[in-house]
Design a protein around this motif. Structure first.
Motif, PDB file in Angstrom:
ATOM      1  N   THR A  94       0.977  -1.203  -0.116  1.00 43.02           N
ATOM      2  CA  THR A  94       0.070   0.018  -0.100  1.00 43.02           C
ATOM      3  C   THR A  94       0.908   1.213  -0.048  1.00 43.02           C
ATOM      4  O   THR A  94       0.211   2.506  -0.010  1.00 43.02           O
ATOM      5  CB  THR A  94      -0.875  -0.049   1.371  1.00 43.02           C
ATOM      6  OG1 THR A  94      -0.288  -0.096   2.469  1.00 43.02           O
ATOM      7  CG2 THR A  94      -1.877  -1.129   1.229  1.00 43.02           C
ATOM      8  N   GLU A  95       2.230   1.074   0.236  1.00 39.25           N
ATOM      9  CA  GLU A  95       3.205   2.309  -0.119  1.00 39.25           C
ATOM     10  C   GLU A  95       3.319   2.647  -1.534  1.00 39.25           C
ATOM     11  O   GLU A  95       3.264   3.865  -1.897  1.00 39.25           O
ATOM     12  CB  GLU A  95       4.366   2.100   0.527  1.00 39.25           C
ATOM     13  CG  GLU A  95       4.352   1.922   2.179  1.00 39.25           C
ATOM     14  CD  GLU A  95       5.681   1.755   2.658  1.00 39.25           C
ATOM     15  OE1 GLU A  95       6.824   1.697   1.747  1.00 39.25           O
ATOM     16  OE2 GLU A  95       5.920   1.336   3.738  1.00 39.25           O
ATOM     17  N   ILE A  96       3.103   1.732  -2.371  1.00 38.01           N
ATOM     18  CA  ILE A  96       3.569   1.835  -3.711  1.00 38.01           C
ATOM     19  C   ILE A  96       2.252   1.841  -4.778  1.00 38.01           C
ATOM     20  O   ILE A  96       2.463   1.990  -6.044  1.00 38.01           O
ATOM     21  CB  ILE A  96       4.478   0.824  -4.276  1.00 38.01           C
ATOM     22  CG1 ILE A  96       3.899  -0.655  -3.948  1.00 38.01           C
ATOM     23  CG2 ILE A  96       5.840   1.010  -3.566  1.00 38.01           C
ATOM     24  CD1 ILE A  96       5.013  -1.577  -4.789  1.00 38.01           C
ATOM     25  N   MET A  97       1.024   1.310  -4.167  1.00 39.69           N
ATOM     26  CA  MET A  97      -0.145   1.365  -5.184  1.00 39.69           C
ATOM     27  C   MET A  97      -1.376   1.842  -4.046  1.00 39.69           C
ATOM     28  O   MET A  97      -1.369   1.818  -3.075  1.00 39.69           O
ATOM     29  CB  MET A  97      -0.302  -0.062  -5.252  1.00 39.69           C
ATOM     30  CG  MET A  97       0.360  -0.858  -6.241  1.00 39.69           C
ATOM     31  SD  MET A  97      -0.098  -2.654  -6.444  1.00 39.69           S
ATOM     32  CE  MET A  97       1.448  -3.423  -7.064  1.00 39.69           C
ATOM     33  N   ASP A  98      -2.031   2.332  -4.985  1.00 39.22           N
ATOM     34  CA  ASP A  98      -3.448   3.193  -4.606  1.00 39.22           C
ATOM     35  C   ASP A  98      -4.590   2.688  -5.377  1.00 39.22           C
ATOM     36  O   ASP A  98      -4.581   3.166  -6.771  1.00 39.22           O
ATOM     37  CB  ASP A  98      -3.485   4.622  -4.460  1.00 39.22           C
ATOM     38  CG  ASP A  98      -4.731   5.191  -3.966  1.00 39.22           C
ATOM     39  OD1 ASP A  98      -5.787   4.356  -3.569  1.00 39.22           O
ATOM     40  OD2 ASP A  98      -4.885   6.513  -3.775  1.00 39.22           O
ATOM     41  N   ARG A  99      -5.373   1.707  -5.388  1.00 42.28           N
ATOM     42  CA  ARG A  99      -6.378   1.240  -6.243  1.00 42.28           C
ATOM     43  C   ARG A  99      -7.571   2.085  -6.087  1.00 42.28           C
ATOM     44  O   ARG A  99      -8.552   1.632  -6.752  1.00 42.28           O
ATOM     45  CB  ARG A  99      -6.703  -0.178  -5.990  1.00 42.28           C
ATOM     46  CG  ARG A  99      -7.643  -0.862  -6.857  1.00 42.28           C
ATOM     47  CD  ARG A  99      -7.079  -2.287  -7.204  1.00 42.28           C
ATOM     48  NE  ARG A  99      -7.850  -2.798  -8.357  1.00 42.28           N
ATOM     49  CZ  ARG A  99      -9.212  -3.102  -8.305  1.00 42.28           C
ATOM     50  NH1 ARG A  99      -9.944  -3.015  -7.283  1.00 42.28           N
ATOM     51  NH2 ARG A  99      -9.517  -3.820  -9.310  1.00 42.28           N
ATOM     52  N   SER A 100      -7.914   3.167  -5.656  1.00 40.03           N
ATOM     53  CA  SER A 100      -8.834   3.816  -5.628  1.00 40.03           C
ATOM     54  C   SER A 100      -9.460   4.165  -7.102  1.00 40.03           C
ATOM     55  O   SER A 100      -8.529   4.497  -8.011  1.00 40.03           O
ATOM     56  CB  SER A 100      -8.693   5.179  -5.057  1.00 40.03           C
ATOM     57  OG  SER A 100      -8.267   5.134  -3.507  1.00 40.03           O
TER      58      SER A 100
END
Length: 160
Positions: A94-100
């Protein structure tokens, strides 16, 4: 022979889905036309190794349907906002990806009944999604758009 597969890398994803919706439907002018609108809420939760897909999805929808005699017609539209609520929760993923994302959907359905046992229909269902990640190194989600169109033609016989 021992397996060299690391269980932390290759593991099953456990998934939980909560879904709530509230809708109101009412006739328009005559008993054949109806309008329905509502709100919906989904919460998707995966196991701790796969948290970049933990989403809270809030949406609104509207549907118009017309159903005289043997003909049915419906048009549906919804709009939803998905928040990756475990973003920056301390896990590497979750530091390198945001799936929003934000998504719009339109669906058209037409049905023709020939008699009590046979019917024919056409459905067009179109989704347009835009990921809202602002992480430049998020190669999978940054400025990504996704369009999906499904067209179906069906025929039913011997309906019960």
């Amino acid at each position: 022979m021992q397996s060299k597969i690391n269980p932390l890398i290759y593991s099953s994803a456990v998934f939980d889905l909560e879904r709530l919706s509230l809708a109101y439907e009412f006739p328009i002018k005559n008993k054949y036309s109806k309008l329905k609108f509502g709100i919906k809420y989904d919460k998707q939760l995966y196991n701790s190794i796969f948290t970049e897909y933990d989403l809270k999805i809030k949406g609104r929808f509207i549907q118009f349907s017309f159903n005289p005699n043997k003909h049915k017609f419906a048009i549906y539209y919804d709009n939803q906002d998905a928040e990756n609520y475990t973003y920056l929760d301390g896990n590497y993923s979750t530091e390198i990806m945001d799936r929003s994302y934000k998504e719009n959907r339109a669906k058209l359905s037409i049905t023709e009944s020939f008699d009590r046992k046979r019917s024919f229909g056409i459905i067009a269902d179109i989704h347009k999604r835009k990921n809202t990640s602002s992480i430049l190194d998020d190669k999978l989600h940054f400025k990504r758009e996704h369009k999906d169109a499904t067209f179906s033609i069906w025929y039913k016989m011997n309906n019960h």
